[in-house]
Design a protein around this motif. Sequence first.
Motif, PDB file in Angstrom:
ATOM      1  N   THR A 118      17.681 -19.530  21.318  1.00  0.00           N
ATOM      2  CA  THR A 118      18.481 -18.220  22.031  1.00  0.00           C
ATOM      3  C   THR A 118      19.341 -17.649  20.915  1.00  0.00           C
ATOM      4  O   THR A 118      19.324 -16.341  20.970  1.00  0.00           O
ATOM      5  CB  THR A 118      19.256 -18.894  23.184  1.00  0.00           C
ATOM      6  N   ALA A 119      20.057 -18.704  19.944  1.00  0.00           N
ATOM      7  CA  ALA A 119      20.733 -17.768  19.045  1.00  0.00           C
ATOM      8  C   ALA A 119      19.948 -16.710  18.179  1.00  0.00           C
ATOM      9  O   ALA A 119      20.203 -15.682  17.774  1.00  0.00           O
ATOM     10  CB  ALA A 119      21.554 -18.924  17.982  1.00  0.00           C
ATOM     11  N   HIS A 126      20.779  -8.007  19.389  1.00  0.00           N
ATOM     12  CA  HIS A 126      22.064  -7.264  19.078  1.00  0.00           C
ATOM     13  C   HIS A 126      21.939  -6.305  17.736  1.00  0.00           C
ATOM     14  O   HIS A 126      22.485  -5.170  17.845  1.00  0.00           O
ATOM     15  CB  HIS A 126      23.528  -8.327  18.784  1.00  0.00           C
ATOM     16  N   ALA A 127      20.877  -6.535  16.830  1.00  0.00           N
ATOM     17  CA  ALA A 127      20.623  -5.752  15.830  1.00  0.00           C
ATOM     18  C   ALA A 127      20.131  -4.363  16.601  1.00  0.00           C
ATOM     19  O   ALA A 127      20.008  -3.216  15.748  1.00  0.00           O
ATOM     20  CB  ALA A 127      19.764  -6.238  14.825  1.00  0.00           C
ATOM     21  N   MET A 128      19.287  -4.671  17.617  1.00  0.00           N
ATOM     22  CA  MET A 128      18.526  -3.379  18.325  1.00  0.00           C
ATOM     23  C   MET A 128      19.189  -2.688  19.272  1.00  0.00           C
ATOM     24  O   MET A 128      18.911  -1.949  20.062  1.00  0.00           O
ATOM     25  CB  MET A 128      17.235  -4.047  18.794  1.00  0.00           C
ATOM     26  N   GLY A 129      20.620  -3.283  19.617  1.00  0.00           N
ATOM     27  CA  GLY A 129      21.579  -2.732  20.680  1.00  0.00           C
ATOM     28  C   GLY A 129      21.324  -3.306  22.238  1.00  0.00           C
ATOM     29  O   GLY A 129      21.505  -2.665  22.954  1.00  0.00           O
ATOM     30  N   SER A 131      21.230  -6.367  25.030  1.00  0.00           N
ATOM     31  CA  SER A 131      21.752  -7.377  25.561  1.00  0.00           C
ATOM     32  C   SER A 131      20.914  -8.705  25.895  1.00  0.00           C
ATOM     33  O   SER A 131      19.996  -8.656  26.183  1.00  0.00           O
ATOM     34  CB  SER A 131      22.686  -7.016  26.738  1.00  0.00           C
ATOM     35  N   VAL A 132      21.465  -9.886  25.817  1.00  0.00           N
ATOM     36  CA  VAL A 132      20.671 -11.124  25.904  1.00  0.00           C
ATOM     37  C   VAL A 132      21.584 -12.193  26.910  1.00  0.00           C
ATOM     38  O   VAL A 132      22.730 -12.201  26.854  1.00  0.00           O
ATOM     39  CB  VAL A 132      20.652 -11.785  24.687  1.00  0.00           C
ATOM     40  N   GLU A 133      20.673 -12.433  27.842  1.00  0.00           N
ATOM     41  CA  GLU A 133      20.986 -13.531  28.793  1.00  0.00           C
ATOM     42  C   GLU A 133      20.338 -14.701  28.580  1.00  0.00           C
ATOM     43  O   GLU A 133      19.140 -14.793  28.402  1.00  0.00           O
ATOM     44  CB  GLU A 133      20.695 -12.858  30.286  1.00  0.00           C
ATOM     45  N   GLY A 134      21.160 -15.938  28.489  1.00  0.00           N
ATOM     46  CA  GLY A 134      20.564 -17.019  28.351  1.00  0.00           C
ATOM     47  C   GLY A 134      20.813 -17.977  29.543  1.00  0.00           C
ATOM     48  O   GLY A 134      21.228 -17.453  30.610  1.00  0.00           O
ATOM     49  N   VAL A 159      30.773 -23.629  27.062  1.00  0.00           N
ATOM     50  CA  VAL A 159      31.598 -23.212  26.157  1.00  0.00           C
ATOM     51  C   VAL A 159      30.873 -23.227  24.813  1.00  0.00           C
ATOM     52  O   VAL A 159      30.820 -22.056  24.004  1.00  0.00           O
ATOM     53  CB  VAL A 159      33.039 -23.768  26.218  1.00  0.00           C
ATOM     54  N   ASP A 160      30.270 -24.328  24.491  1.00  0.00           N
ATOM     55  CA  ASP A 160      29.732 -24.565  23.173  1.00  0.00           C
ATOM     56  C   ASP A 160      28.458 -23.750  23.022  1.00  0.00           C
ATOM     57  O   ASP A 160      28.286 -23.208  22.023  1.00  0.00           O
ATOM     58  CB  ASP A 160      29.292 -26.133  23.030  1.00  0.00           C
ATOM     59  N   PHE A 161      27.694 -23.629  24.215  1.00  0.00           N
ATOM     60  CA  PHE A 161      26.466 -22.842  24.103  1.00  0.00           C
ATOM     61  C   PHE A 161      26.703 -21.394  23.703  1.00  0.00           C
ATOM     62  O   PHE A 161      26.139 -20.685  22.925  1.00  0.00           O
ATOM     63  CB  PHE A 161      25.602 -23.084  25.444  1.00  0.00           C
ATOM     64  N   VAL A 162      27.753 -20.753  24.636  1.00  0.00           N
ATOM     65  CA  VAL A 162      28.287 -19.351  24.478  1.00  0.00           C
ATOM     66  C   VAL A 162      28.681 -19.079  22.917  1.00  0.00           C
ATOM     67  O   VAL A 162      28.263 -17.901  22.269  1.00  0.00           O
ATOM     68  CB  VAL A 162      29.264 -18.900  25.192  1.00  0.00           C
ATOM     69  N   LYS A 163      29.584 -19.954  22.318  1.00  0.00           N
ATOM     70  CA  LYS A 163      30.176 -19.994  21.057  1.00  0.00           C
ATOM     71  C   LYS A 163      28.922 -19.923  20.087  1.00  0.00           C
ATOM     72  O   LYS A 163      28.965 -19.135  19.250  1.00  0.00           O
ATOM     73  CB  LYS A 163      31.043 -20.990  20.944  1.00  0.00           C
ATOM     74  N   ARG A 164      27.883 -20.731  20.262  1.00  0.00           N
ATOM     75  CA  ARG A 164      27.088 -21.126  19.265  1.00  0.00           C
ATOM     76  C   ARG A 164      25.733 -19.883  19.398  1.00  0.00           C
ATOM     77  O   ARG A 164      25.142 -19.680  18.254  1.00  0.00           O
ATOM     78  CB  ARG A 164      26.434 -22.401  19.164  1.00  0.00           C
ATOM     79  N   THR A 165      25.705 -19.234  20.433  1.00  0.00           N
ATOM     80  CA  THR A 165      24.540 -18.464  20.388  1.00  0.00           C
ATOM     81  C   THR A 165      24.930 -17.069  20.492  1.00  0.00           C
ATOM     82  O   THR A 165      24.114 -16.286  19.919  1.00  0.00           O
ATOM     83  CB  THR A 165      23.678 -18.700  21.790  1.00  0.00           C
TER      84      THR A 165
END
Length: 278
Positions: A118-119, A126-129, A131-134, A159-165
């Motif tokens: 996912t990361a 994000h480099a292409m503008g 959005s990503v949903e995991g 919390v960990d998933f959002v922070k790392r991805t």
Amino acid sequence: MALATLNDLIKITTKNKNAVGMFNVINYEYAVAMINAAEQVNYPIMLGVPEGFVKNYYDLDTMTSLLKYLATTAKVPVAIHLDHSKTFETTVKCMRAGFTSVMFDGSALTYEENVEQTAEIVKIAHAMGVSVEGELGYVGRNGVDQIDPESFTKVEQAVDFVKRTGVDALAIAVGNLHGNYSFEPKLDFDRIKAIKEATGVGLVLHGGSGIADDDFRKAAELGIDKVNIFTEILDFGKKFTLENLPDMTFLQYSKALADAMTEVVKYRMEVFTCGRTL
């Protein structure tokens, strides 16, 4: 109006404490109905394309061109979203085609594999503008899987998933299943509230077909920003076709289907938005 990303829409739903609807597009009639409904409700909408459709159902470039045209000429913000992609190849292909939002579903992977893949998608998107949903936790399918609280999304892990991805939104398991429910679903509202407060990202409810209207409204108030609907509109389309096509020309049927589907999508949107407009 310009194409919107999921991130753009989350800013609106967070402010209004409601949710945007994502409806999977089968054909032209469905797409037109969805745009018409969104304009009548005066709220953004997401047009969804599942990975299976990209691989097996229609030509990606043709459908993307249609959706981009409808979105840019609509009177409300519209996002074009890849739903439940499980492969890197399809996800990147859709971003290149012009999708403004993608869901990478790594829920069947180990936790570390889900984070890693996912990361990587987030970095490219994000480099292409885009959005990503995991997805974290396991949202199964009715008739195949049972509701198992052990498979629900855990707050600390979210919390960990959002922070790392770095995902913009997170699909969560809180008592929901894909498909038609054979029982009355009971959402874990305390969990929705806790995950929202702990992560601060957009939250997504899959398996929306069959959840009670009041539960949708409560979930939106507590932090759900996006609700996926497919089974309900798929079933409605089949029922409408069986009841009406024998007595109509195909041209009459095509127009009638779009009009009828507009009302179905409009009703759902009015529920998700809790009656609020732009």
